[in-house]
Motif scaffolding. Sequence first.
Motif, PDB file in Angstrom:
ATOM      1  N   ALA A 175       6.041  42.422  19.103  1.00  0.00           N
ATOM      2  CA  ALA A 175       7.047  42.716  18.074  1.00  0.00           C
ATOM      3  C   ALA A 175       8.425  42.832  18.700  1.00  0.00           C
ATOM      4  O   ALA A 175       8.577  43.282  19.840  1.00  0.00           O
ATOM      5  N   LEU A 176       9.400  42.403  17.930  1.00  0.00           N
ATOM      6  CA  LEU A 176      10.804  42.550  18.337  1.00  0.00           C
ATOM      7  C   LEU A 176      11.522  43.370  17.275  1.00  0.00           C
ATOM      8  O   LEU A 176      11.378  43.119  16.076  1.00  0.00           O
ATOM      9  N   VAL A 177      12.290  44.354  17.719  1.00  0.00           N
ATOM     10  CA  VAL A 177      13.111  45.146  16.803  1.00  0.00           C
ATOM     11  C   VAL A 177      14.565  44.919  17.180  1.00  0.00           C
ATOM     12  O   VAL A 177      14.925  45.004  18.364  1.00  0.00           O
ATOM     13  N   ALA A 182      18.665  54.842  14.035  1.00  0.00           N
ATOM     14  CA  ALA A 182      17.446  55.587  13.669  1.00  0.00           C
ATOM     15  C   ALA A 182      16.361  54.648  13.149  1.00  0.00           C
ATOM     16  O   ALA A 182      15.194  54.756  13.551  1.00  0.00           O
ATOM     17  N   VAL A 183      16.732  53.694  12.288  1.00  0.00           N
ATOM     18  CA  VAL A 183      15.718  52.816  11.695  1.00  0.00           C
ATOM     19  C   VAL A 183      15.107  51.896  12.755  1.00  0.00           C
ATOM     20  O   VAL A 183      13.892  51.682  12.783  1.00  0.00           O
ATOM     21  N   GLY A 184      15.929  51.389  13.663  1.00  0.00           N
ATOM     22  CA  GLY A 184      15.409  50.545  14.742  1.00  0.00           C
ATOM     23  C   GLY A 184      14.469  51.325  15.659  1.00  0.00           C
ATOM     24  O   GLY A 184      13.370  50.862  15.989  1.00  0.00           O
ATOM     25  N   LEU A 200      12.824  46.046  22.097  1.00  0.00           N
ATOM     26  CA  LEU A 200      13.936  46.424  21.223  1.00  0.00           C
ATOM     27  C   LEU A 200      15.208  45.860  21.825  1.00  0.00           C
ATOM     28  O   LEU A 200      15.428  45.958  23.033  1.00  0.00           O
ATOM     29  N   THR A 201      16.008  45.244  20.970  1.00  0.00           N
ATOM     30  CA  THR A 201      17.262  44.678  21.467  1.00  0.00           C
ATOM     31  C   THR A 201      18.441  45.235  20.683  1.00  0.00           C
ATOM     32  O   THR A 201      18.346  45.477  19.472  1.00  0.00           O
TER      33      THR A 201
END
Length: 286
Positions: A175-177, A182-184, A200-201
């Motif tokens: 998965a990539l976020v 906060a939501v990320g 996460l990026t």
Amino acid sequence: MRAIALNYSDRSLIEKDVPEPSLTGAGQVLFRVSEVGICGTDRDLASFRILFPPAGDDYLVLGHECVGEVLAASTDVSKIRTGDLVVPLVRRPCAPACDWCGIERRDLCSSGKYTERGIVGAHGYFTELAVDSAADLVVVPEAIRSYAVLVEPLSVVEKAIGNAFRLHPGNPARALVLGAGAVGLLSAMGLAARGLAVTLTSLEPPGSERARLAEAAGASYETNPTGSFDIVIEAAGAPAAARTALAALGPAGVLVMLGVTKPVEVPMLQLILRNQVVAGSVNAAP
Ligand code: BGC
């Protein structure tokens, strides 16, 4: 009582004296606001690009990510007691109820005539006291008091992750976020908790506080993510993030858009040939 509001007559953010609410009928709950979160939606509202004041008012009390402590309830309310910790739902269903609002899926309201406290046509919780109908409040355990203010954004995230899993035809593993707000960060936690390898990026440099939070959330932090991903959650709000998300989407991948509001060109042939899904998601079911 004091409130923080947007003044639409001169487009300013003001501290305003507003009337104290009280219990006026059956099914109601009065609570003291303990904490209110601030998110990108508040920033959009405060830039006056979107204007949704409650009918008849020239101001909007901000605040939709709220946690409060119950002070009193109407005599017919049995599920909520004085001292309970409550998190309000943001959205109020349309009336008469559309098919979705009628089955407690106000987040899918099809008439568009819903209101949202602190966002669309209803005052929010940047105040000292608030009254809501018991049906619009969720009691949360005392044990999560110090982070209960994150329950509302987490509900948005859980809906988005649930949608992504439903729309993916196989067993998503990577998965990539996009976005380290906060939501990320909550998305990264939710996906890692489900066993996915999460990247996460965001724009912040590696080693920054948000990068460290992303790593603490179980994600690897990369400013230029490489490879392809089965689930991509966009929580950045910038068109560039949407383009990165589309480019990083793997075969049969699902991209859920939460933040970008401006138009972005979508590579339709890529979606067709790679069996990809791009979905939008807003709000959450009770
Ligand atoms: C809130 C949602 C709301 C959405 C659109 C978000 O910031 O968390 O509950 O539906 O904004 O107004």
